[in-house]
Design a protein around this motif. Structure first.
Motif, PDB file in Angstrom:
ATOM      1  N   GLY A   1      56.693  68.936  96.159  1.00 56.73           N
ATOM      2  CA  GLY A   1      55.759  69.261  97.242  1.00 56.73           C
ATOM      3  C   GLY A   1      56.464  69.243  98.585  1.00 56.73           C
ATOM      4  O   GLY A   1      55.852  69.481  99.615  1.00 56.73           O
ATOM      5  N   SER A   2      57.763  68.934  98.554  1.00 58.31           N
ATOM      6  CA  SER A   2      58.536  68.940  99.795  1.00 58.31           C
ATOM      7  C   SER A   2      58.875  70.384 100.142  1.00 58.31           C
ATOM      8  O   SER A   2      59.236  71.174  99.268  1.00 58.31           O
ATOM      9  CB  SER A   2      59.818  68.146  99.612  1.00 58.31           C
ATOM     10  OG  SER A   2      60.732  68.479 100.647  1.00 58.31           O
ATOM     11  N   CYS A   3      58.773  70.728 101.415  1.00 54.11           N
ATOM     12  CA  CYS A   3      59.108  72.090 101.850  1.00 54.11           C
ATOM     13  C   CYS A   3      60.400  72.078 102.658  1.00 54.11           C
ATOM     14  O   CYS A   3      60.666  73.000 103.434  1.00 54.11           O
ATOM     15  CB  CYS A   3      57.961  72.666 102.671  1.00 54.11           C
ATOM     16  SG  CYS A   3      56.414  72.688 101.748  1.00 54.11           S
TER      17      CYS A   3
ATOM     18  N   ALA B   1      54.754  73.231  94.722  1.00 54.57           N
ATOM     19  CA  ALA B   1      53.874  73.740  95.779  1.00 54.57           C
ATOM     20  C   ALA B   1      54.724  74.188  96.954  1.00 54.57           C
ATOM     21  O   ALA B   1      54.269  74.950  97.809  1.00 54.57           O
ATOM     22  CB  ALA B   1      52.918  72.637  96.233  1.00 54.57           C
TER      23      ALA B   1
ATOM     24  N   GLY C   1      47.683  69.703 103.848  1.00 55.70           N
ATOM     25  CA  GLY C   1      48.624  68.719 103.296  1.00 55.70           C
ATOM     26  C   GLY C   1      47.953  67.853 102.239  1.00 55.70           C
ATOM     27  O   GLY C   1      48.482  67.659 101.144  1.00 55.70           O
TER      28      GLY C   1
ATOM     29  N   VAL D   1      47.146  69.736  98.992  1.00 55.28           N
ATOM     30  CA  VAL D   1      48.342  69.968  98.165  1.00 55.28           C
ATOM     31  C   VAL D   1      48.806  68.651  97.527  1.00 55.28           C
ATOM     32  O   VAL D   1      49.175  68.617  96.348  1.00 55.28           O
ATOM     33  CB  VAL D   1      49.460  70.639  98.997  1.00 55.28           C
ATOM     34  CG1 VAL D   1      50.729  70.781  98.174  1.00 55.28           C
ATOM     35  CG2 VAL D   1      49.008  72.007  99.504  1.00 55.28           C
ATOM     36  N   GLU D   2      48.739  67.563  98.292  1.00 52.46           N
ATOM     37  CA  GLU D   2      49.122  66.256  97.712  1.00 52.46           C
ATOM     38  C   GLU D   2      48.186  65.875  96.554  1.00 52.46           C
ATOM     39  O   GLU D   2      48.652  65.396  95.515  1.00 52.46           O
ATOM     40  CB  GLU D   2      49.060  65.151  98.781  1.00 52.46           C
ATOM     41  CG  GLU D   2      50.263  65.158  99.700  1.00 52.46           C
ATOM     42  CD  GLU D   2      50.015  64.367 100.983  1.00 52.46           C
ATOM     43  OE1 GLU D   2      49.341  63.322 100.923  1.00 52.46           O
ATOM     44  OE2 GLU D   2      50.497  64.807 102.041  1.00 52.46           O
TER      45      GLU D   2
ATOM     46  N   GLY E   1      59.581  64.980  97.544  1.00 52.50           N
ATOM     47  CA  GLY E   1      58.738  64.884  98.736  1.00 52.50           C
ATOM     48  C   GLY E   1      58.257  63.454  98.920  1.00 52.50           C
ATOM     49  O   GLY E   1      57.801  62.839  97.944  1.00 52.50           O
ATOM     50  N   GLY E   2      58.365  62.933 100.140  1.00 51.50           N
ATOM     51  CA  GLY E   2      57.958  61.551 100.419  1.00 51.50           C
ATOM     52  C   GLY E   2      56.473  61.347 100.178  1.00 51.50           C
ATOM     53  O   GLY E   2      56.059  60.506  99.366  1.00 51.50           O
ATOM     54  N   GLU E   3      55.641  62.128 100.866  1.00 49.42           N
ATOM     55  CA  GLU E   3      54.188  62.001 100.699  1.00 49.42           C
ATOM     56  C   GLU E   3      53.772  62.417  99.298  1.00 49.42           C
ATOM     57  O   GLU E   3      52.904  61.814  98.680  1.00 49.42           O
ATOM     58  CB  GLU E   3      53.441  62.869 101.724  1.00 49.42           C
ATOM     59  CG  GLU E   3      53.649  62.464 103.173  1.00 49.42           C
ATOM     60  CD  GLU E   3      53.186  61.041 103.450  1.00 49.42           C
ATOM     61  OE1 GLU E   3      52.223  60.592 102.813  1.00 49.42           O
ATOM     62  OE2 GLU E   3      53.819  60.380 104.288  1.00 49.42           O
ATOM     63  N   THR E   4      54.419  63.475  98.802  1.00 51.51           N
ATOM     64  CA  THR E   4      54.107  63.987  97.466  1.00 51.51           C
ATOM     65  C   THR E   4      54.324  62.892  96.433  1.00 51.51           C
ATOM     66  O   THR E   4      53.466  62.645  95.575  1.00 51.51           O
ATOM     67  CB  THR E   4      55.030  65.189  97.154  1.00 51.51           C
ATOM     68  OG1 THR E   4      54.874  66.151  98.199  1.00 51.51           O
ATOM     69  CG2 THR E   4      54.696  65.815  95.815  1.00 51.51           C
TER      70      THR E   4
ATOM     71  N   GLY F   1      62.315  64.533 101.040  1.00 59.02           N
ATOM     72  CA  GLY F   1      62.710  65.860 101.510  1.00 59.02           C
ATOM     73  C   GLY F   1      64.156  66.266 101.399  1.00 59.02           C
ATOM     74  O   GLY F   1      64.551  66.918 100.427  1.00 59.02           O
TER      75      GLY F   1
HETATM   76  P1  ADP Z   1      59.177  65.665 102.715  1.00 61.25           P
HETATM   77  O1  ADP Z   1      59.759  64.458 102.056  1.00 61.25           O
HETATM   78  O2  ADP Z   1      60.063  66.877 102.652  1.00 61.25           O
HETATM   79  O3  ADP Z   1      58.643  65.384 104.104  1.00 61.25           O
HETATM   80  P2  ADP Z   1      56.458  65.427 101.824  1.00 61.25           P
HETATM   81  O4  ADP Z   1      55.947  65.469 100.429  1.00 61.25           O
HETATM   82  O5  ADP Z   1      56.504  64.074 102.502  1.00 61.25           O
HETATM   83  O6  ADP Z   1      57.916  66.080 101.822  1.00 61.25           O
HETATM   84  O7  ADP Z   1      55.637  66.357 102.785  1.00 61.25           O
HETATM   85  C1  ADP Z   1      55.373  67.708 102.477  1.00 61.25           C
HETATM   86  C2  ADP Z   1      53.930  67.983 102.825  1.00 61.25           C
HETATM   87  O8  ADP Z   1      53.717  69.386 102.768  1.00 61.25           O
HETATM   88  C3  ADP Z   1      52.955  67.340 101.851  1.00 61.25           C
HETATM   89  O9  ADP Z   1      51.828  66.884 102.542  1.00 61.25           O
HETATM   90  C4  ADP Z   1      52.584  68.524 100.953  1.00 61.25           C
HETATM   91  O10 ADP Z   1      51.343  68.343 100.349  1.00 61.25           O
HETATM   92  C5  ADP Z   1      52.597  69.666 101.927  1.00 61.25           C
HETATM   93  N1  ADP Z   1      52.820  70.982 101.294  1.00 61.25           N
HETATM   94  C6  ADP Z   1      53.589  71.250 100.223  1.00 61.25           C
HETATM   95  N2  ADP Z   1      53.579  72.562  99.938  1.00 61.25           N
HETATM   96  C7  ADP Z   1      52.787  73.145 100.858  1.00 61.25           C
HETATM   97  C8  ADP Z   1      52.394  74.499 101.088  1.00 61.25           C
HETATM   98  N3  ADP Z   1      52.816  75.507 100.304  1.00 61.25           N
HETATM   99  N4  ADP Z   1      51.563  74.736 102.128  1.00 61.25           N
HETATM  100  C9  ADP Z   1      51.146  73.725 102.923  1.00 61.25           C
HETATM  101  N5  ADP Z   1      51.486  72.432 102.753  1.00 61.25           N
HETATM  102  C10 ADP Z   1      52.300  72.141 101.732  1.00 61.25           C
END
Ligand code: ADP
Length: 428
Positions: free
Chosen positions: A264-266, A319, A339, A342-343, A365-368, A411
């Motif tokens: 879920g990390s972008c 995601a 956010g 998706v989480e 992804g941290g939050e993921t 991330g």
């Molecule tokens: P990182 O460690 O890279 O910060 P996180 O998981 O902490 O990753 O944060 C990524 C956030 O982006 C999460 O809240 C996730 O749900 C959200 N996200 C992931 N994919 C998408 C998307 N396609 N569109 C919008 N938000 C997204």
């Protein structure tokens, strides 16, 4: 066997970072998610890191949580307690570092508490009680604009005194440079003078060992991962902990089941890791829009896709998307709502994958990963060897049913082949 080191960490990622640091130094470490139940059964370990989310909550709530964590650690015989805070000393005049340190001081019966966020390797140095972030004092670093805890004073003696009920002293670098005995002597003198805590300088790597050795002789200390490193080296050096080689085979031993990656990390690093994985395993790209508007259908379709493939090898469900696509979804549904949706979606997919027999799971992804770990109700992890810097292999502990191995990657961590590397270390 009683615990040697009990750590109470004020946030999850700080807790993982510290657990990883301890494990790399050869200290067998378990990380718990929240204050564990009394009945939680854990393997023999030297250290337990209790992960809380107490950094930015009201001080009285933080104190209550931390004291509950301390009760649990004390019942298991922890001979030293480290209160793990952020290396930029994130706090306000209302707390929580001062009130929590003081409550722990009373609970542990400590006299004076050494306090230091120094970690020279990561650019955190403390001189004359002033914290530097890289080349600038704390109050000139980006932390001055932090949304929750703006840090506007680099003098930690003053910062801590404003949050504390008593006097705060200083152990200056000239004592630290002379070694642990000089640090202990200065702490004893400051205690005589009525100080309840002392900021300890630290500028060079060996300073951490001097501070760690002096701290390990006391019941309580407060600091960041650098102090954790110093304590670990002191405990191993004194033979209070037997150095254990981190061994991937042991962590993953006896774990069968299928393997999957949920991302879920972008971040740029994760997007590249997904692109690289595409050559090696089936990859499903989720629609963030559908996760907001039709979550049940989107999650159900992803799980159906995965179930048809899991017996043939690992699968990856992402995601993750490029910044322009993410911005589009955020503009339509709002940043927070998108956010969270998706989480929730990725957490439900993690849960469904485990129900379908997955026992090796990589979360990106941290939050993921936080959302998935909460959804899977994992009470604790045994911390294993590093897959990439800052990302250890983890085995679940204290859960009903079969154990699992996990990797929680925030991330930007890991090289392009991170997913294959993680799955290989998981025995796939
Ligand atoms: P990182 O460690 O890279 O910060 P996180 O998981 O902490 O990753 O944060 C990524 C956030 O982006 C999460 O809240 C996730 O749900 C959200 N996200 C992931 N994919 C998408 C998307 N396609 N569109 C919008 N938000 C997204």
């Amino acid at each position: 066997m009683p615990l040697t080191l009990g750590v109470i960490a004020d946030d999850y990622t700080g807790a993982s970072d510290l657990a990883n640091t301890l494990s790399k130094e050869g200290v067998r470490t378990v990380q718990t998610i929240g204050v564990p139940d009394d009945g939680l059964h854990l393997p023999d370990t030297d250290a337990v890191v209790v992960s809380l989310k107490s950094r930015s909550i009201p001080a009285d709530e933080a104190v209550a949580l931390v004291l509950a964590a301390h009760q649990w650690l004390k019942a298991r015989g922890a001979s030293h307690i480290l209160f793990k805070v952020c290396s930029t000393f994130d706090s306000t005049d209302a707390g929580n570092i001062g009130p929590v340190t003081d409550a722990l001081r009373r609970a542990t019966g400590a006299g004076i508490v050494p306090v230091t966020p120094a970690f020279p390797e990561t650019g955190r140095t403390v001189y004359m009680g002033h914290l530097f972030v890289g080349t600038v004092p704390l109050n000139e670093s980006p932390l001055k604009d932090h949304p929750l805890n703006p840090m506007t004073d680099s003098d930690l003696k003053r910062v801590l005194a404003r949050q504390s009920v008593g006097k705060v002293g200083l152990v200056p670098l000239k004592d630290v440079a002379r070694g642990a005995a000089a640090v202990s002597a200065r702490l004893a003198q400051l205690e005589q003078e009525g100080c309840i805590a002392a900021i300890v300088d630290g500028v060079f790597d060996p300073d951490l060992e001097a501070v760690g050795t002096a701290a390990a002789a006391l019941p309580l200390s407060t600091g960041a991962s650098g102090l954790g490193l110093g304590l670990a080296r002191a405990l191993v050096g004194e033979g209070r902990v037997l150095r254990q080689a981190g061994d991937g085979a042991t962590i993953a031993a006896g774990i069968g089941g299928s393997a999957a990656v949920v991302a879920g990390s972008c971040s740029a690093a994760t997007l590249e890791q997904i692109a690289v994985a595409e050559a090696a395993m089936p990859v499903l790209r989720l629609s963030a829009e559908r996760l907001v508007t039709h979550p049940v259908e989107e999650v159900g379709a992803a799980l159906g896709w995965a179930r048809a493939r899991l017996q043939d090898g690992p699968v990856l469900i992402a995601a993750s998307d490029t910044p322009d696509k993410v911005a589009e979804v955020q503009a339509r549904f709002g940043r927070t709502a998108a956010g969270l949706a998706v989480e929730h979606g990725t957490a439900a997919i993690s849960e469904g994958l485990v129900a379908a027999g997955v026992r090796r799971l990589v979360l990106a992804g941290g939050e993921t990963s936080g959302a998935s770990v909460d959804r899977l109700k994992i009470p604790a992890f045994l911390v294993g060897p590093e897959i990439a810097p800052g990302v250890p292999l983890l085995r679940t502990e204290g859960q009903a049913g079969e154990p699992m191995v996990l990797a929680l990657k925030s991330g930007n961590f890991g090289g392009p082949d991170f997913f294959a590397k993680a799955l290989k270390m998981m025995g796939h």
